[in-house]
Write a protein that holds these residues in place. Structure first.
Motif, short mmCIF file in Angstrom:
data_model
loop_
_atom_site.label_atom_id
_atom_site.label_comp_id
_atom_site.label_asym_id
_atom_site.label_seq_id
_atom_site.Cartn_x
_atom_site.Cartn_y
_atom_site.Cartn_z
N THR A 41 19.03 8.23 4.84
CA THR A 41 17.75 8.94 4.91
C THR A 41 17.89 10.37 4.41
N GLN A 81 11.06 6.01 6.67
CA GLN A 81 11.63 4.97 7.53
C GLN A 81 10.65 4.58 8.64
N ASP A 158 12.70 3.91 2.22
CA ASP A 158 13.69 3.95 3.29
C ASP A 158 13.47 2.77 4.24
N GLU A 159 14.28 1.76 4.07
CA GLU A 159 14.17 0.53 4.88
C GLU A 159 12.73 0.03 4.96
N GLY D 136 17.37 6.94 12.24
CA GLY D 136 16.42 5.92 12.70
C GLY D 136 17.08 4.82 13.52
#
Ligand code: ATP
Ligand code: ATP
Ligand code: BTN
Ligand code: MG
Ligand code: MG
Lengths: 235, 195, 234, 235
Positions: A41, A81, A158-159, D136
Motif C-alpha cells: 500500500t 484498499q 490495492d487488493e 490493512g
C-alpha cells in the motif's frame, strides 16, 4: 509509464520502502504481491503523490510526481484498499461522477463515463442508491467504478477483489484486461495470485519493503516460496 | 484534452485535510442531536452541540472551526436533519433557538483565536489551562448572549425573562461540557493538522 | 423527521434558488410584523405554499414538535410578572403573536425541505456563491449528507458499547467525554482517509458544476419573493 | 447453539432476509456462502442483536436474543466485515483487551487471553503499536484477535480472510478448527469456499435473502452452481 527510481520511505523513522526500483510500462499488467505489512500500500500511494519519497524519485510519464501533482493524479487512477470511508457523495452516481467533475469535463461526457464505469463493475442502473445501503462487495465495486470513470492512463488497485463475488471479480478482471490491451498500465496489489496470474505480464513481490522478485509469471512462481503469497496449487 | 487538464486547479493537500475534518466535525454535531432532552426550566432543549462547538475552536482553530459550523448551519438550512430534535430547514435558523445557532461559528472563531493566537495551529493540550478555560468561557458568553438576545427580541420577552428561560437553566450543563472538552483535548488522542 | 420526499408538485419542479428566495422573503416580512392583520395574511401565504408543495400538515407539525412546545412556552414566560397581577395578558398576547409567526416560518421552510433533494441545494450553493467558498460549502454539504448516517451509527455503537459494560452507572461527565472523544477520534480518522481519497480523485477548486437552470415558472416565483421581502418595510 | 427460526428482515421495506431457518450446533463449523448482496452480513448481525428480526426469532443457547442482549453479546463473538468498525482503543493491546475487561476478568487472565489471541493471528508482541499505523491486513488480524480474546461460546466471522496473507489465514483457520473441536460453534461468511471447505461441517448458501443450500460440503458442492460462489476447481 510509471517509474520508481530507488525509492525509500519511512513512517516515523521506521523504514517501510527500501530502495525500490520498478517500471510499469504502458499496457503492462503488473501484479504486486507480498505479505501483510510488506509495503504494498505504501508503494502504491507514491504513484499519485499521496506519499512522497524520502529519497529516490517516482516518475509518471517521465515527469516527477512531486513536480506535477495534477498530472499524476489525473493520469493515475487509484482504488484504495478500504473503499468504505472514501466515498465523497451519498449516492452511487454522484460518487462516481466526482472525479470526472473535478477534471472539468462536459456534463454529457461525465454521464457517459459514469455509465460505462458502472457497467464494468456490474452495477449499471443503480446510480440513485445510497452508498451506506450497499453490501460490502457492492461498495468495493463502486470504488473501482470511481477510479475507472477518470479514464486514467494508468490504474493502480490495492487488493480490489476483496469482498467481490465471482461474477463481479470476473467482470472487473476482464475490464482490466481490455484496458491493458488498449495501452493502460495496470498495477494491482494482492496476496492471492491464483486468479490474476493468467493475466499478469509481470509479478513483483515485496518483502519487508524491498522488491525481491520482478519476473514474468512462470519464472516468478519459482521464486515466491517463503514470501507468504498464495500461488495456484499445482494439480 | 491537455489544456483542459492544465486548467484544473487542485486543492492543496493541507486544505483538503482540514476541510475533510471540518465537514466531518459538522456531521458529528448533526449526529449528536440524537441527544435532545427537553429542559423543564427552558423553552430550549439540552443538547451536546456546544461541546462540539468548543472542540471545533480548540482542535480546528480560528479558520476551520467556524467553517465547520458554517457547514453545519448550511447543511441544516438545506434540509439535512442536523438541528436539535432532528429538525431541518431555514426555519430553525430564525426560530426561538436561532440565536444560539448563529452564535456557534462566532464562538468557535473566538475560542480558536484565543487558544491558537493566530492561524497557525498549536496543540491545545499544550496550551496553559487558564487560557483554555478563558477561551471556553468567552465562547459560552457569546453563545448565550446571542441566543438570549435573539429570543428576547423574537418572542417579545423582557430581558430577565429571556435570561431566566434561555441562559440560567443551562449553566450547570455548560460547565460539564467545558470540563468534557478539556478532558478530550488533553487526552492526547487528537492531533491537530499542522500546516 | 422531515426530509425530502420525491413527488411531482409544482414546488418540486422549481429551481432551488427561487425557493430559497421565497423563504428568505417570507422570513424577512414575518420577522417585521406581528399585527393580527399581518399574521392573517402570512397565514394565507403559508397555507398556499404548503398546498403547492403538498406538505402533510400534521406530519410536519409533529416533526417540529420540540419547537412547537417551546413556542407555546414563550407566551407563558412573557406573561409572568414579578408581583401583581403575576400574569400579564397583554404581554403574553404580544409574545403569542410573535411565536405564531415563527411557526409560519417553520412551515414555509418545511415546504422547501420536503420538495428539494440535497443534490439540488448543493448545486444552488455552488452556482450562487462564487469561487472557493461556494465550492467548499457545496461539497461540504454533500459530505455531511454522506457521513451523517455513518457517524450516527458510530455514536450509536459507542453508546451501546458503553451500555454493554454498564456505562450507564458512570457519571454524565464521563459519558459525555467518552462519547465526544471516541466520536471525534473516529470522525477524524475517517476524515484523514477521506482527504486522501479526494486528492486521488483530483479534488479541485473549479469542477464541472451540477446542472441547474431556471424554468419559465421560476420567474413569477422570484417576483413573488421580492414582493414578500419588500413588504417587510411597509 | 445459535438458532434462526423463520427469520425475515427488511431494510426500508426491501426484504433482505426471507424466512431463514438455520441451526449452528456447539462445535459445528458452518460456512455461509452467497453472492454480494445475498444477505450474509444481515443474517450474521442478527446473532447478537445488532439487528432484530421483523418476524421469526433468533435464539442463542435457547434464549431469544432480543430478551437478553447482554447474554447474546457476551456469548457470541463477532468479527465484522470491515475491521475498522470495531476498534475502540488506540493501541492493539488495549483494543484486544477491551472485551475481556468488560467481562470483569482478573488482569492476569486478561493478559493471557490477549497474548493467546494475538498469537493466533500472528501478531504477538506488537501490543503497543497504534492501530492506525497498521497495514490493512494487520488491522483485519487485530479485529479477529479482539473477538477470539472474548473466548466466546460461539464465533461469527464476516469474510475474515479478506486482506490476510497466507500464513495469517492458515493460522486463523487452524485456531478456528481447534475452537470448533473444543465445542465452540463457528459461523463464517465467505465468497470463496476454496480454503474453508476442508474444515466445514456444513455449507449454507444464500441467494436473494433465502437459504437455498444447507448440506455437508460434498453434497453442497453439487448444488452451488449459479450461486456465484467460488468453489475449488476439480483437478
Ligand atoms: N501511517 C503509518 N504510520 C506508521 N507506520 C505505518 C503507517 N502505515 C503503514 N505503516 C507500516 O508500514 C508497513 C507497511 O504497510 P503497508 O500498508 O504498505 O503494507 P501492505 O503491504 O499494504 O500490507 P497489507 O497486505 O496488510 O495491506 C506496515 O508494517 C505498517 O505497520
Ligand atoms: N442499511 C441498509 N439499508 C438498506 N439496504 C441495505 C442496508 N444494508 C444492506 N442493505 C441491502 O441488503 C442486501 C443484503 O446486504 P448484505 O450486506 O447482507 O449482503 P452480503 O451478503 O453481506 O453481501 P457482501 O458479500 O457484498 O458483503 C443488499 O442488497 C444491500 O443493498
Ligand atoms: O435548534 C437547535 O439546534 C439549537 C438548539 C440550541 C440549544 C441551546 S445551545 C446552548 C444551550 N445549551 C444546551 O444544552 N441547549 C441550549
Ligand atoms: Mg495494503
Ligand atoms: Mg457482507
Amino acid at each position: 509509464m510509471i517509474e520508481f527510481q530507488s525509492v525509500s520511505y519511512a513512517f516515523d523513522e521506521v523504514p517501510v520502502l527500501r530502495d525500490v526500483s520498478l517500471t510499469i510500462d504502458d499496457g503492462a499488467f503488473v501484479v504486486l504481491a507480498g505479505a501483510n505489512g510488506s509495503g504494498k500500500t505504501t508503494l502504491l500511494r507514491h504513484c499519485n503523490g499521496l506519499l512522497t519519497a524520502d529519497s529516490g524519485e517516482v516518475l509518471v510519464d517521465d515527469t516527477p510526481v512531486a513536480e506535477n501533482l495534477l498530472a499524476a493524479r489525473s493520469t493515475v487512477g487509484m482504488v484504495f484498499q478500504h473503499p468504505r470511508d472514501q466515498f465523497v457523495a451519498a449516492t452511487i452516481g454522484a460518487d462516481v461522477a466526482f472525479g470526472p467533475e473535478n477534471l472539468g469535463l462536459e456534463r454529457a461526457d461525465i454521464d457517459r463515463r459514469v455509465d460505462a464505469a458502472l457497467e464494468a463493475v456490474n452495477m449499471a442502473g443503480r446510480e440513485t442508491e445510497r452508498i451506506e445501503t450497499l453490501s460490502g462487495g457492492e461498495q468495493s465495486r463502486v470504488a473501482i467504478a470511481g477510479a475507472l470513470a477518470m479514464e486514467p492512463a494508468h490504474v493502480v488497485l490495492d487488493e480490489p477483489f476483496t469482498g467481490l463475488d465471482d461474477p463481479a471479480r470476473r467482470s472487473v478482471l476482464s475490464r482490466l484486461e481490455s484496458l491493458a490491451a488498449d495501452g493502460t498500465g495496470v498495477l494491482l496489489a494482492t496476496h492471492d495470485l491464483r486468479d490474476v496470474l493468467g493475466l499478469a505480464d509481470r509479478v513483483v513481490a515485496m518483502q519487508d519493503g524491498r522488491v525481491v522478485v520482478d519476473e514474468p509469471p512462470e519464472r516468478a512462481l519459482e521464486q515466491l516460496t517463503g514470501l507468504e503469497v498464495r500461488v495456484p496449487t499445482e494439480c | 484534452m491537455a489544456t483542459e487538464r492544465n486548467s484544473v486547479d487542485l486543492v492543496d493537500g493541507d486544505v483538503v485535510r482540514q476541510f475533510a475534518r471540518a465537514a466531518m466535525l459538522a456531521a458529528l454535531i448533526g449526529a449528536s442531536v440524537f441527544v435532545t432532552i427537553p429542559n423543564p426550566f427552558s423553552p430550549a432543549p439540552i443538547t451536546l452541540q456546544v461541546l462540539f462547538v468548543f472542540l471545533a475552536g480548540l482542535v480546528l482553530g480560528p479558520v476551520w472551526g467556524p467553517i465547520s459550523l458554517l457547514l453545519y448551519l448550511t447543511a441544516g438550512a438545506v434540509g439535512i436533519p442536523v438541528f436539535s430534535g432532528f429538525e431541518a430547514g431555514i426555519g430553525p435558523l430564525f426560530g426561538a433557538t436561532g440565536g444560539y445557532l448563529w452564535s456557534y461559528p462566532i464562538a468557535a472563531a473566538v475560542i480558536g483565536l484565543v487558544v491558537h493566537r493566530g492561524t497557525d495551529l498549536r496543540d491545545p493540550a499544550a496550551v496553559a489551562l487558564p487560557i483554555v478555560v478563558g477561551a471556553l468561557v468567552a465562547g459560552t458568553i457569546i453563545i448565550y448572549g446571542m441566543g438570549t438576545a435573539y429570543a428576547a427580541w423574537l418572542l417579545e420577552l423582557a430581558a430577565w425573562e429571556a435570561i431566566a428561560g434561555f441562559a440560567l437553566p443551562f449553566i450547570p450543563g455548560e460547565i460539564l461540557k467545558m470540563v468534557a472538552a478539556i478532558v478530550i483535548v488533553r487526552s492526547g488522542r487528537i492531533e491537530p493538522v499542522q500546516s | 423527521m422531515l426530509t425530502y420526499n420525491p413527488d411531482d408538485t409544482l414546488a418540486h419542479r422549481l429551481d432551488p434558488r427561487s425557493k430559497l428566495a421565497v423563504q428568505l422573503g417570507f422570513a424577512a416580512t414575518a420577522l417585521a410584523h406581528t399585527s393580527v392583520r399581518a399574521l392573517l395574511a402570512l397565514s394565507v401565504v403559508t397555507a398556499f405554499v404548503l398546498l403547492i408543495a403538498r406538505v402533510p400538515p400534521l406530519e410536519t407539525l409533529y416533526a417540529y414538535r420540540f419547537a412547537l412546545v417551546f413556542l407555546a412556552l414563550a407566551p407563558l414566560l412573557a406573561g409572568l410578572t414579578l408581583g401583581s397581577p403575576w400574569f400579564d395578558l397583554a404581554d403574553a398576547g404580544a409574545s403569542g403573536r410573535a411565536s405564531y409567526r415563527v411557526l409560519l416560518i417553520l412551515l414555509v421552510s418545511a415546504a422547501y425541505v420536503r420538495s428539494t433533494p440535497v443534490r439540488a441545494s448543493r448545486a444552488a450553493i455552488q452556482r450562487t456563491i462564487p469561487g472557493k467558498p461556494g465550492q467548499l460549502l457545496g461539497i461540504g454539504v454533500a459530505l455531511i449528507f454522506r457521513f451523517l448516517p455513518v457517524l450516527q451509527a458510530d455514536l450509536r455503537t459507542i453508546r451501546d458499547a458503553m451500555a454493554a459494560r454498564l456505562g450507564d452507572e458512570r457519571g454524565v461527565l464521563d459519558r459525555a467525554s467518552t462519547l465526544g472523544l471516541l466520536g471525534l477520534t473516529r470522525a477524524f480518522d475517517r476524515a484523514d482517509r477521506l482527504a486522501l481519497a479526494m486528492q486521488a480523485r483530483c479534488f479541485a477548486w473549479n469542477p464541472t458544476l451540477p446542472a441547474l437552470a431556471f424554468s419559465r415558472t421560476d420567474y413569477p416565483v422570484l417576483v413573488a419573493a421580492v414582493v414578500l421581502a419588500l413588504t417587510a418595510f411597509v
